[in-house]
Enzyme design. Structure first.
Site, PDB file in Angstrom:
ATOM      1  N   ARG A  77      39.368  16.075  79.551  1.00 23.85           N
ATOM      2  CA  ARG A  77      40.078  15.113  80.401  1.00 23.85           C
ATOM      3  C   ARG A  77      40.027  13.715  79.779  1.00 23.85           C
ATOM      4  NH1 ARG A  77      43.677  16.480  82.999  1.00 23.85           N
ATOM      5  NH2 ARG A  77      42.476  18.048  84.125  1.00 23.85           N
ATOM      6  N   ARG A 103      45.668  22.248  72.306  1.00 23.19           N
ATOM      7  CA  ARG A 103      44.545  21.360  72.650  1.00 23.19           C
ATOM      8  C   ARG A 103      43.225  22.096  72.796  1.00 23.19           C
ATOM      9  NH1 ARG A 103      45.471  19.557  78.988  1.00 23.19           N
ATOM     10  NH2 ARG A 103      46.124  21.591  79.772  1.00 23.19           N
ATOM     11  N   HIS A 176      49.889  13.513  74.958  1.00 22.02           N
ATOM     12  CA  HIS A 176      49.566  13.303  76.383  1.00 22.02           C
ATOM     13  C   HIS A 176      48.521  12.181  76.501  1.00 22.02           C
ATOM     14  CE1 HIS A 176      48.331  14.219  80.473  1.00 22.02           C
ATOM     15  NE2 HIS A 176      49.071  15.318  80.539  1.00 22.02           N
ATOM     16  N   ASP A 220      53.994  11.285  88.886  1.00 18.02           N
ATOM     17  CA  ASP A 220      54.064  12.378  87.916  1.00 18.02           C
ATOM     18  C   ASP A 220      55.545  12.600  87.602  1.00 18.02           C
ATOM     19  OD1 ASP A 220      53.582  14.509  86.302  1.00 18.02           O
ATOM     20  OD2 ASP A 220      52.446  15.691  87.768  1.00 18.02           O
ATOM     21  N   GLU A 277      53.416   9.395  78.005  1.00 19.24           N
ATOM     22  CA  GLU A 277      53.454  10.457  77.000  1.00 19.24           C
ATOM     23  C   GLU A 277      54.789  10.499  76.262  1.00 19.24           C
ATOM     24  OE1 GLU A 277      52.263  14.062  79.110  1.00 19.24           O
ATOM     25  OE2 GLU A 277      51.371  12.796  80.651  1.00 19.24           O
TER      26      GLU A 277
HETATM   27  O1  TA6 Z   1      51.747  15.217  81.993  1.00 20.67           O
HETATM   28  C1  TA6 Z   1      51.542  15.210  83.369  1.00 20.67           C
HETATM   29  C2  TA6 Z   1      50.910  16.524  83.775  1.00 20.67           C
HETATM   30  O2  TA6 Z   1      51.743  17.588  83.413  1.00 20.67           O
HETATM   31  C3  TA6 Z   1      50.629  16.472  85.276  1.00 20.67           C
HETATM   32  O3  TA6 Z   1      51.488  17.260  86.034  1.00 20.67           O
HETATM   33  C4  TA6 Z   1      49.158  16.787  85.405  1.00 20.67           C
HETATM   34  O4  TA6 Z   1      48.834  17.954  85.963  1.00 20.67           O
HETATM   35  C5  TA6 Z   1      48.636  16.503  84.004  1.00 20.67           C
HETATM   36  O5  TA6 Z   1      49.671  16.700  83.104  1.00 20.67           O
HETATM   37  C6  TA6 Z   1      47.324  17.093  83.571  1.00 20.67           C
HETATM   38  O6  TA6 Z   1      47.425  18.409  83.187  1.00 20.67           O
HETATM   39  P1  TA6 Z   1      46.128  19.247  82.790  1.00 20.67           P
HETATM   40  O7  TA6 Z   1      46.627  20.601  82.391  1.00 20.67           O
HETATM   41  O8  TA6 Z   1      45.464  18.511  81.655  1.00 20.67           O
HETATM   42  O9  TA6 Z   1      45.245  19.257  84.013  1.00 20.67           O
END
Ligand code: TA6
Length: 303
Positions: A77, A103, A176, A220, A277
């Site tokens: 995260r 990732r 991201h 989002d 992003e």
């Molecule tokens: O890029 C935004 C997103 O797709 C959100 O919808 C949110 O869930 C985030 O990415 C994080 O995704 P993750 O799979 O890292 O929990």
């Protein structure tokens, strides 16, 4: 194959005139620390995931959750995860991991270089034909990703995807990036005024951006057909994002309730992060013909 032998990596890739050292990171995952006259950076070999980039005299530009967990095969995260070769949920297989597998696998270090202008460059590679059977079952199409990170006063990310198979490849992707902001409620994002976006918080409804983006609740959004540069205007500094080969811009902050459910974002984490992003997502995914390549490029500048 990706090497995790630190002695071997240090022998092959350390540089004489720039500090560049491979070490064991948390969870036993190898990382590389880099320092030159302009900045420092930390990059995990899992995901070629940038965890930190601190240009001289600045606070970290990249936000990494204090509650992040580090384990092989688990996404982290914060930092700069690479979403690849699909963005978000897989279009047909809901059990496949969100944002692809790049990732959560180890990338191979191919080259390091001290550039004449004082910047440091590191090259990573991911060849899907070398990944384990489970991943190849999800993604049978031979695909090669080469990721070049150039680190100095400016951070430049370049991801080249080559279709090594004999049929067309549909690519979704994103840097991201979790940017570190001092106060989300005082942060503005400019450059996307008047652009259309899909709002994930209301079932992908299509809306149009009026004025700069502010974040006072969960945001989002996938801004479509946006090759535009954007600026994150934080109270303390401006972060300019310039990009090439990217038609979507994703802006995300989960806000408190969603963050609490996520568990690894920390109690007040959402107040200090904003994902902006550089992506190719949803309607903007890229088609790459056999033998062809696509380059996604982003640069981050502080002022
Ligand atoms: O890029 C935004 C997103 O797709 C959100 O919808 C949110 O869930 C985030 O990415 C994080 O995704 P993750 O799979 O890292 O929990």
């Amino acid at each position: 194959m990706a090497s995790t032998d630190l002695d071997d990596l240090n022998k092959k890739f350390s540089l004489d005139n720039h500090y560049l050292k491979f070490k064991a990171g948390e969870g036993g995952i190898p990382l590389v620390e880099i320092e030159n006259e302009f900045a420092t950076a930390v990059i995990s070999l899992q995901g070629a995931h940038i965890m930190s980039w601190i240009p001289g005299g600045e606070e970290d530009v990249i936000w990494l959750s204090a509650n992040a967990t580090f384990a092989m095969g688990k996404s982290v995260r914060g930092g700069i995860p690479i979403c690849w070769p699909w963005f978000g949920a897989h279009e047909s297989k809901t059990r496949f991991p969100a944002h692809g597998f790049a990732r959560t696998v180890l990338w191979t270090v191919k080259q390091t270089q001290a550039l004449e202008n004082g910047e440091t460059q590191i090259l990573f590679q991911l060849d899907t034909s070398e990944l384990d059977e489970k991943i190849q079952a999800m993604w049978p199409q031979a695909t090669l990703a080469v990721y070049k990170i150039t680190m100095g006063k400016i951070l430049t990310l370049e991801l080249v995807t080559s279709n090594m198979s004999s049929k067309a490849l549909m690519l979704g992707q994103a840097f991201h990036t979790y940017f570190n902001v001092s106060d989300i409620e005082q942060t503005r994002v400019t450059g996307l005024e008047g652009k259309d976006y899909l709002d994930k918080t209301t079932g992908f409804e299509r809306k149009t951006q009026a004025g700069p983006i502010t974040v006072m609740q969960e945001v989002d959004r996938v801004y479509l057909q946006t090759a535009d540069d954007v600026v994150i205007d934080d109270v303390k500094r401006k972060i300019k994002i310039e990009k090439e080969g990217s038609l979507s811009t994703v802006v995300w902050n989960p806000w408190q309730e969603v963050a609490d459910k996520m568990g690894d974002l920390g109690k007040e984490g959402y107040r200090h992060m904003l994902c902006v992003e550089s992506a190719n997502a949803v309607e903007d995914i890229i088609t790459i013909a056999p033998g062809e390549s696509h380059t996604l490029r982003a640069t981050y500048t502080i002022n």
